[in-house]
Design an enzyme around this catalytic site. Structure first.
Site, PDB file in Angstrom:
ATOM      1  N   GLY A   1       0.812  -1.212   0.000  1.00  0.00           N
ATOM      2  CA  GLY A   1       0.000   0.000   0.000  1.00  0.00           C
ATOM      3  C   GLY A   1       0.845   1.261   0.000  1.00  0.00           C
ATOM      4  O   GLY A   1       0.533   2.244  -0.688  1.00  0.00           O
TER       5      GLY A   1
ATOM      6  N   GLU B   1      -6.956  -0.158   1.459  1.00  0.00           N
ATOM      7  CA  GLU B   1      -7.470  -0.972   2.566  1.00  0.00           C
ATOM      8  C   GLU B   1      -6.363  -1.960   2.916  1.00  0.00           C
ATOM      9  O   GLU B   1      -6.138  -2.940   2.213  1.00  0.00           O
ATOM     10  CB  GLU B   1      -8.740  -1.727   2.160  1.00  0.00           C
ATOM     11  CG  GLU B   1      -9.293  -2.576   3.291  1.00  0.00           C
ATOM     12  CD  GLU B   1     -10.299  -3.608   2.822  1.00  0.00           C
ATOM     13  OE1 GLU B   1     -10.761  -4.380   3.675  1.00  0.00           O
ATOM     14  OE2 GLU B   1     -10.608  -3.659   1.612  1.00  0.00           O
TER      15      GLU B   1
ATOM     16  N   CYS C   1      -8.610 -10.202   6.741  1.00  0.00           N
ATOM     17  CA  CYS C   1      -7.943  -8.978   7.207  1.00  0.00           C
ATOM     18  C   CYS C   1      -8.423  -8.561   8.593  1.00  0.00           C
ATOM     19  O   CYS C   1      -7.667  -7.968   9.359  1.00  0.00           O
ATOM     20  CB  CYS C   1      -8.148  -7.848   6.192  1.00  0.00           C
ATOM     21  SG  CYS C   1      -9.864  -7.406   5.909  1.00  0.00           S
TER      22      CYS C   1
END
Length: 305
Positions: free
Chosen positions: A182, A199, A233
């Site tokens: 990310g 996310e 997650c």
């Protein structure tokens, strides 16, 4: 020529639409066999049911996306000011997806992008490319050529994710995955200030209060940690337990671990199948080693099976 809202809604939810087509293929080999917690051909039968449930999960995602296109949201309207939110297309949207829920992740990114008039490029995980490729194969004729696209590659040989996130024609990037990746995506998108949604993995905790019923709570915490073989997650990764009930909680959750049936995924008695890939397998083993180095006590398992 760009389609209007009604045409896009029809392509997404009417008869012979993407929902209709995908749900009619809910037993498709690529949906069941290429899910995120599978290794080769082995998979828990419970998780095969989960694969079908993942397909069913797509309906509310698509429906919500269609509803968004038809609404103008007012956040402030008084005698001094009027503030409204209108959602409009931005151009080419890229969705970069993980391997743990490849069906749901595709539709979470694809549906709002296309419903609002963007074109979409899907970049699946190299560990579960077949699911995304199959979905795109099924739905491509619901839209004009070029609306739905998929780019799949072995990331160790060609970094297609880096190519897409730095491409000047891309206006929006949506990513679900690890924090290091990310960060790299955000850096890449900063070069021309792309719109980006990240996310990334969390470190979720369960808090066990003194007044809880340990026998009831422990199984829920265990399932919260190991659903989808722990590859979620929002899985429970830490537990804070009141000192007065610590020993009894450890005993109960240890019993959950001892009673869990781990093995051949196609054995109907198996509760938990294998991890998805070698990288994840090595990562889990490193967590165990780290816990032991820090003084942790292994009450059950603690080894490769």
């Amino acid at each position: 020529m760009r389609s209007n809202t009604t045409e896009r809604a029809s392509a997404m939810s009417s008869k012979h639409s993407i929902l209709d087509i995908v749900m009619n293929h809910n037993k498709d080999y690529y949906f069941v066999k290429n899910r995120g917690n599978q290794l080769a051909e082995c998979q828990s039968r419970r998780e095969i049911v989960g694969a079908h449930g993942e397909l069913a999960f797509t309906y509310p995602i698509v429906k919500k996306s269609i509803d968004m296109t038809e609404s103008t949201e007012s956040t402030l309207d008084d005698e001094k000011s009027t503030v409204t939110i209108k959602r409009k297309a931005v151009g080419v949207a890229v969705g970069i997806m993980p391997w743990n829920f490849p069906v749901a992740m595709f539709f979470q990114k694809f549906s709002p992008a296309v419903a609002l008039g963007n074109t979409f490029v899907a970049k699946p995980s190299p560990f579960t490319p077949l699911t995304t490729l199959r979905i795109c194969e099924l739905i491509k004729d619901c839209f004009p050529p070029g609306v739905v696209n998929v780019v799949s590659s072995d990331d160790s040989k060609f970094r297609s994710g880096a190519f897409l996130t730095s491409h000047p024609s891309v206006s929006k990037v949506s990513f679900t995955g690890s924090v290091p990746t990310g960060k790299a995506i955000m850096k890449s998108c900063a070069s021309d200030i792309k719109r980006v949604t990240l996310e990334m993995g969390g470190n979720d905790a369960a808090i066990i209060r003194k007044d809880c019923d340990v026998k009831k709570v422990a199984p829920g915490v265990f399932k919260g940690a190991f659903r989808n073989t722990g590859q979620v997650c929002i899985a429970v990764k830490r537990v804070y337990c009141h000192a007065d009930i610590y020993d009894s909680f450890v005993h109960e959750i240890t019993e959950c671990a001892k009673n869990a049936r781990v093995g051949d995924g196609m054995d109907p008695t198996t509760d938990y199948g294998p991890l998805n890939n070698k990288m994840q397998y090595d990562k889990v083993l490193s967590f165990i080693e780290d816990a032991q180095k820090e003084g942790g006590v292994i009450e059950a398992g603690g080894r490769a099976m």
